[in-house]
Design a protein around this motif. Structure first.
Motif, PDB file in Angstrom:
ATOM      1  N   ASP A 150     -35.455 -41.957  38.534  1.00  0.00           N
ATOM      2  CA  ASP A 150     -36.026 -41.725  37.208  1.00  0.00           C
ATOM      3  C   ASP A 150     -37.541 -41.528  37.218  1.00  0.00           C
ATOM      4  O   ASP A 150     -38.087 -40.855  36.337  1.00  0.00           O
ATOM      5  CB  ASP A 150     -35.658 -42.879  36.274  1.00  0.00           C
ATOM      6  CG  ASP A 150     -34.174 -42.896  35.942  1.00  0.00           C
ATOM      7  OD1 ASP A 150     -33.549 -41.821  35.997  1.00  0.00           O
ATOM      8  OD2 ASP A 150     -33.639 -43.975  35.631  1.00  0.00           O
ATOM      9  N   LEU A 151     -38.244 -42.109  38.204  1.00  0.00           N
ATOM     10  CA  LEU A 151     -39.692 -41.895  38.249  1.00  0.00           C
ATOM     11  C   LEU A 151     -40.030 -40.443  38.577  1.00  0.00           C
ATOM     12  O   LEU A 151     -41.074 -39.933  38.160  1.00  0.00           O
ATOM     13  CB  LEU A 151     -40.345 -42.823  39.273  1.00  0.00           C
ATOM     14  CG  LEU A 151     -40.344 -44.324  38.984  1.00  0.00           C
ATOM     15  CD1 LEU A 151     -41.314 -45.038  39.912  1.00  0.00           C
ATOM     16  CD2 LEU A 151     -40.676 -44.634  37.541  1.00  0.00           C
ATOM     17  N   LEU A 152     -39.165 -39.782  39.328  1.00  0.00           N
ATOM     18  CA  LEU A 152     -39.400 -38.372  39.639  1.00  0.00           C
ATOM     19  C   LEU A 152     -39.468 -37.554  38.350  1.00  0.00           C
ATOM     20  O   LEU A 152     -40.339 -36.691  38.186  1.00  0.00           O
ATOM     21  CB  LEU A 152     -38.292 -37.830  40.541  1.00  0.00           C
ATOM     22  CG  LEU A 152     -38.108 -38.492  41.909  1.00  0.00           C
ATOM     23  CD1 LEU A 152     -36.968 -37.818  42.665  1.00  0.00           C
ATOM     24  CD2 LEU A 152     -39.393 -38.429  42.713  1.00  0.00           C
ATOM     25  N   GLU A 153     -38.549 -37.824  37.454  1.00  0.00           N
ATOM     26  CA  GLU A 153     -38.528 -37.104  36.180  1.00  0.00           C
ATOM     27  C   GLU A 153     -39.748 -37.450  35.336  1.00  0.00           C
ATOM     28  O   GLU A 153     -40.411 -36.560  34.786  1.00  0.00           O
ATOM     29  CB  GLU A 153     -37.244 -37.453  35.420  1.00  0.00           C
ATOM     30  CG  GLU A 153     -37.114 -36.797  34.051  1.00  0.00           C
ATOM     31  CD  GLU A 153     -36.861 -35.308  34.143  1.00  0.00           C
ATOM     32  OE1 GLU A 153     -37.198 -34.597  33.166  1.00  0.00           O
ATOM     33  OE2 GLU A 153     -36.336 -34.844  35.173  1.00  0.00           O
ATOM     34  N   LEU A 154     -40.067 -38.746  35.242  1.00  0.00           N
ATOM     35  CA  LEU A 154     -41.204 -39.160  34.420  1.00  0.00           C
ATOM     36  C   LEU A 154     -42.513 -38.582  34.936  1.00  0.00           C
ATOM     37  O   LEU A 154     -43.413 -38.253  34.154  1.00  0.00           O
ATOM     38  CB  LEU A 154     -41.287 -40.690  34.380  1.00  0.00           C
ATOM     39  CG  LEU A 154     -40.193 -41.420  33.603  1.00  0.00           C
ATOM     40  CD1 LEU A 154     -40.321 -42.925  33.792  1.00  0.00           C
ATOM     41  CD2 LEU A 154     -40.252 -41.072  32.117  1.00  0.00           C
TER      42      LEU A 154
END
Length: 369
Positions: A150-154
């Motif tokens: 999810d950090l990749l998306e954020l």
């Protein structure tokens, strides 16, 4: 909102994130581990897969993994060899307690549970802070250990999702073209795992509720090529309980999988459908095998989790989240390919020894982890 600083921030409390946080702390780095759930261990605990597909792992009992197996053996007096899908099965809470005890024993490690990453702050191409529900944490090193990256998306970091064809990386087992199934199923279907129980002969288990979406016709041939004992013993746990993670017309759910990397509402919608699909499978099992079998109660926490059912006895039999088999994959500076790690023709890895030094059983002693 609390402002915290640390050397290493690990976002995600699965097995990888927990192991990384423990080892960083043991190397002397001030470390914070932030998890979405109250149980550490990810797929092995909060995801319910306490009967991992692990017969081939019998020889790998070193490091944290080996310590985990030995501690399971110590804490579960009924033994670990209960199922045929794996050489070890255990109650999920026992596994979660082991990880929690290890984390709490590290003076350099702070665990903050039940927090969701909401925003990242970057300086150039580096993530320097992550904002959660109740705190913001600044760190020198930040690891994305979330189940779906999810950090990749954020952070708007390029990533891959889904199948890759053979002409892209020349990996021997990659498909040449996408089949119809591959086009509709970009990643392996997740599974919402649940735990059932044999209440005993002449006993009547509580009837399992009909879910809002009930599809018994999907499960008609679930154990067609297996007898009932084989089906139940696939993921048998101690105390006449069964982990239900059945791959054949069972509780895998593959509808519109791209929702998992869409908006939060899209992911929640997928979760709800997946939960109802598994609840429908549980009811199907009880209908076919009789009321001797029902949902096991008190297995998972019922607080601070998706609440798709108001009956706590049902909710506590279901894992906190789906069992994911694939995630976003970062587009890194280097891509490790199949031929880089497997002993295959024209690969870069030496062949495996013809006579492994250790086969099966428990290691009598292992180096400290």
């Amino acid at each position: 909102m609390n402002q915290l600083q640390t050397d290493v921030l690990v976002v995600g409390g699965g097995t990888g994130g927990t192991a990384a946080a423990i080892q960083a702390a043991r190397r002397g780095a001030k470390t914070i581990l932030v998890s979405q759930w109250s149980m550490l261990g990810g797929m092995l605990t909060s995801g319910g897969v306490s009967a991992p597909d692990g017969n081939e792992l019998a020889a790998f009992q070193t490091g944290i993994w080996g310590a985990f197996l030995r501690e399971l053996n110590h804490r579960q007096p009924q033994g670990l060899d209960n199922a045929w899908v794996s050489f070890f099965t255990y109650h999920p809470q026992i596994g979660a307690n082991i990880f929690a005890d290890w984390v709490k024993a590290e003076p350099n490690l702070l665990w903050i549970p039940e927090q969701q990453p909401l925003e990242v702050i970057k300086q150039g191409n580096k993530i320097t802070e992550v904002r959660f529900n109740s705190c913001t944490i600044h760190a020198k090193i930040i690891l994305d250990a979330t189940e779906l990256g999810d950090l990749l998306e954020l952070a708007e970091i390029p990533y891959r999702w889904g199948w890759e064809l053979k002409d892209q990386w020349q990996e021997p087992s990659a498909p040449i073209v996408l089949s119809t199934l591959m086009k509709t199923t970009p990643v392996q279907a997740p599974t919402w795992v649940f735990i059932m129980q044999d209440f005993g002969e002449n006993q009547i288990a509580p009837e399992i509720d009909i879910p809002p979406i009930d599809t018994p016709e999907l499960f008609t041939n679930a154990w067609k090529n297996y007898d009932i004992e084989s089906f139940l013993n696939y993921g048998r746990l101690p105390d006449n309980k069964f982990m239900i993670n059945w791959p054949i017309q069972g509780n895998d759910y593959d509808q519109n999988l791209d929702r998992l990397i869409g908006s939060s509402s899209e992911r929640l919608q997928f979760w709800q459908e997946s939960f109802y699909h598994s609840l429908s499978f549980a009811r199907f099992i009880q209908t076919k095998l009789g009321r001797r079998y029902g949902l096991a109660t008190g297995i998972f926490p019922i607080e601070n989790r998706p609440n798709f059912n108001t009956n706590p006895d049902i909710l506590s039999a279901f894992a906190l989240h789906p069992y994911y088999r694939e995630s976003r994959r970062i587009q890194g500076l280097t891509t490790i390919r199949e031929q880089d790690i497997l002993p295959i023709q024209n690969g870069y890895t030496a062949s495996l020894p013809s006579s492994p030094p250790f086969q099966g059983g428990w290691l009598p002693s292992s180096p400290p982890f």
